[in-house]
Design a protein around this motif. Structure first.
Motif, mmCIF file in Angstrom:
data_model
loop_
_atom_site.group_PDB
_atom_site.id
_atom_site.type_symbol
_atom_site.label_atom_id
_atom_site.label_comp_id
_atom_site.label_asym_id
_atom_site.label_seq_id
_atom_site.Cartn_x
_atom_site.Cartn_y
_atom_site.Cartn_z
ATOM 1 N N ARG A 1 -16.931 12.279 -5.374
ATOM 2 C CA ARG A 1 -18.419 12.550 -4.971
ATOM 3 C C ARG A 1 -18.299 13.173 -3.564
ATOM 4 N N THR A 2 -17.556 12.879 -2.680
ATOM 5 C CA THR A 2 -17.457 13.055 -1.179
ATOM 6 C C THR A 2 -15.914 13.348 -0.754
ATOM 7 N N PRO A 3 -15.055 13.957 -1.477
ATOM 8 C CA PRO A 3 -13.617 13.932 -1.301
ATOM 9 C C PRO A 3 -13.284 14.374 0.281
ATOM 10 N N ALA A 4 -14.240 15.178 0.873
ATOM 11 C CA ALA A 4 -14.082 15.837 2.200
ATOM 12 C C ALA A 4 -14.425 14.650 3.294
ATOM 13 N N GLU A 5 -15.005 13.646 2.821
ATOM 14 C CA GLU A 5 -15.120 12.491 4.044
ATOM 15 C C GLU A 5 -13.992 11.919 4.014
ATOM 16 N N SER A 6 -13.708 11.038 5.118
ATOM 17 C CA SER A 6 -12.806 9.946 5.098
ATOM 18 C C SER A 6 -13.343 8.653 4.686
ATOM 19 N N HIS A 7 -12.582 8.120 3.534
ATOM 20 C CA HIS A 7 -12.881 6.931 2.894
ATOM 21 C C HIS A 7 -11.652 5.722 3.291
ATOM 22 N N GLN A 8 -11.259 5.975 4.713
ATOM 23 C CA GLN A 8 -10.181 5.219 5.107
ATOM 24 C C GLN A 8 -10.366 3.674 4.936
ATOM 25 N N THR A 9 -11.339 3.606 5.365
ATOM 26 C CA THR A 9 -11.728 1.892 5.278
ATOM 27 C C THR A 9 -11.579 1.271 3.911
ATOM 28 N N GLU A 10 -12.600 1.962 3.114
ATOM 29 C CA GLU A 10 -12.587 1.583 1.723
ATOM 30 C C GLU A 10 -11.296 1.807 0.877
ATOM 31 N N LEU A 11 -10.398 2.624 1.240
ATOM 32 C CA LEU A 11 -9.134 2.781 0.310
ATOM 33 C C LEU A 11 -8.196 1.644 1.219
ATOM 34 N N GLU A 12 -8.258 1.657 2.332
ATOM 35 C CA GLU A 12 -7.127 0.529 2.951
ATOM 36 C C GLU A 12 -7.679 -0.721 2.244
ATOM 37 N N ALA A 13 -8.814 -1.255 1.981
ATOM 38 C CA ALA A 13 -9.037 -2.385 1.409
ATOM 39 C C ALA A 13 -8.711 -2.456 -0.120
ATOM 40 N N HIS A 14 -8.847 -1.410 -0.772
ATOM 41 C CA HIS A 14 -8.434 -1.318 -2.136
ATOM 42 C C HIS A 14 -7.037 -1.448 -2.318
ATOM 43 N N PHE A 15 -6.268 -0.532 -1.286
ATOM 44 C CA PHE A 15 -4.648 -0.766 -1.534
ATOM 45 C C PHE A 15 -4.211 -2.049 -1.467
ATOM 46 N N ILE A 16 -4.761 -2.829 -0.679
ATOM 47 C CA ILE A 16 -4.211 -4.526 -0.264
ATOM 48 C C ILE A 16 -4.695 -4.954 -1.881
ATOM 49 N N GLU A 17 -5.529 -4.751 -2.605
ATOM 50 C CA GLU A 17 -5.663 -5.213 -3.912
ATOM 51 C C GLU A 17 -4.860 -4.712 -5.083
ATOM 52 N N LEU A 18 -4.498 -3.200 -4.918
ATOM 53 C CA LEU A 18 -3.837 -2.682 -5.897
ATOM 54 C C LEU A 18 -2.413 -2.877 -6.071
ATOM 55 N N GLU A 19 -1.688 -3.210 -4.797
ATOM 56 C CA GLU A 19 -0.114 -3.751 -5.274
ATOM 57 C C GLU A 19 -0.185 -5.129 -5.887
ATOM 58 N N PRO A 20 -0.869 -6.047 -5.686
ATOM 59 C CA PRO A 20 -0.703 -7.271 -6.572
ATOM 60 C C PRO A 20 -1.066 -6.921 -7.786
ATOM 61 N N HIS A 21 -2.025 -6.229 -8.090
ATOM 62 C CA HIS A 21 -2.765 -5.753 -9.290
ATOM 63 C C HIS A 21 -1.359 -4.940 -10.379
ATOM 64 N N PHE A 22 -0.849 -4.008 -9.501
ATOM 65 C CA PHE A 22 0.368 -3.271 -10.216
ATOM 66 C C PHE A 22 1.470 -4.633 -10.584
ATOM 67 N N ALA A 23 1.816 -5.207 -9.705
ATOM 68 C CA ALA A 23 2.987 -6.445 -9.816
ATOM 69 C C ALA A 23 2.442 -7.338 -10.820
ATOM 70 N N GLU A 24 1.107 -7.890 -10.967
ATOM 71 C CA GLU A 24 0.860 -8.617 -12.122
ATOM 72 C C GLU A 24 1.046 -7.876 -13.324
ATOM 73 N N GLU A 25 0.300 -6.561 -13.520
ATOM 74 C CA GLU A 25 0.616 -5.969 -14.766
ATOM 75 C C GLU A 25 2.022 -5.730 -15.188
ATOM 76 N N GLU A 26 2.917 -5.460 -14.130
ATOM 77 C CA GLU A 26 4.536 -5.095 -14.545
ATOM 78 C C GLU A 26 5.023 -6.331 -14.858
ATOM 79 N N VAL A 27 4.541 -7.512 -14.505
ATOM 80 C CA VAL A 27 5.364 -8.823 -14.771
ATOM 81 C C VAL A 27 4.681 -9.128 -16.318
ATOM 82 N N MET A 28 3.446 -9.084 -16.511
ATOM 83 C CA MET A 28 2.909 -9.271 -17.715
ATOM 84 C C MET A 28 3.376 -8.646 -18.754
#
Length: 126
Positions: A29-56
């Motif tokens: 919706r707003t790709p020109a805006e910085s979503h840094q804070t929200e993205l950084e918070a999500h990045f912290i969740e994504l890595e364990p999510h990826f790792a869990e899927e890969e092991v599972m």
């Protein structure tokens, strides 16, 4: 739309996909805006999510089409690369990240999870 029935082992992953898809909507919706804070918070969740899927999913790759594994691994690698080198103020980067993450979550929900579910142990053990 009826909620998808999921094997209990996949329910939390599906919930996490829902949060990722919400983030993608905001990015698109707003790709020109910085979503840094929200993205950084999500990045912290994504890595364990990826790792869990890969092991599972590791024990089940032999039971599903090789193309699914290739797509799964390629998209995880691309998203990890993007998270390692974010360009929060770049509209094209924001769009590419959002589309890649959105399409990946949809692929897992619509194709990969249904392909893996028959091979998962029965709920509550054997």
């Amino acid at each position: 739309m009826k909620p998808l029935k999921r094997h209990p082992a996949l329910i939390e992953l599906s919930r996490e996909h829902h949060h990722a898809l919400s983030l993608c909507v905001r990015l698109l919706r707003t790709p020109a805006e910085s979503h840094q804070t929200e993205l950084e918070a999500h990045f912290i969740e994504l890595e364990p999510h990826f790792a869990e899927e890969e092991v599972m999913f590791a024990p089940y790759w032999q039971n599903i089409p090789a193309a699914m594994r290739e797509r799964f691994e390629k998209e995880h690698a691309k998203l990890r690369g993007m998270m390692a080198n974010p360009k929060y103020l770049n509209e094209e980067w924001n769009k590419d990240f959002a589309v890649t993450l959105r399409d990946h979550a949809r692929f897992e929900e619509r194709e990969l999870f249904p392909a893996v579910e028959p091979f998962l142990p029965p709920p509550g053990g054997i």
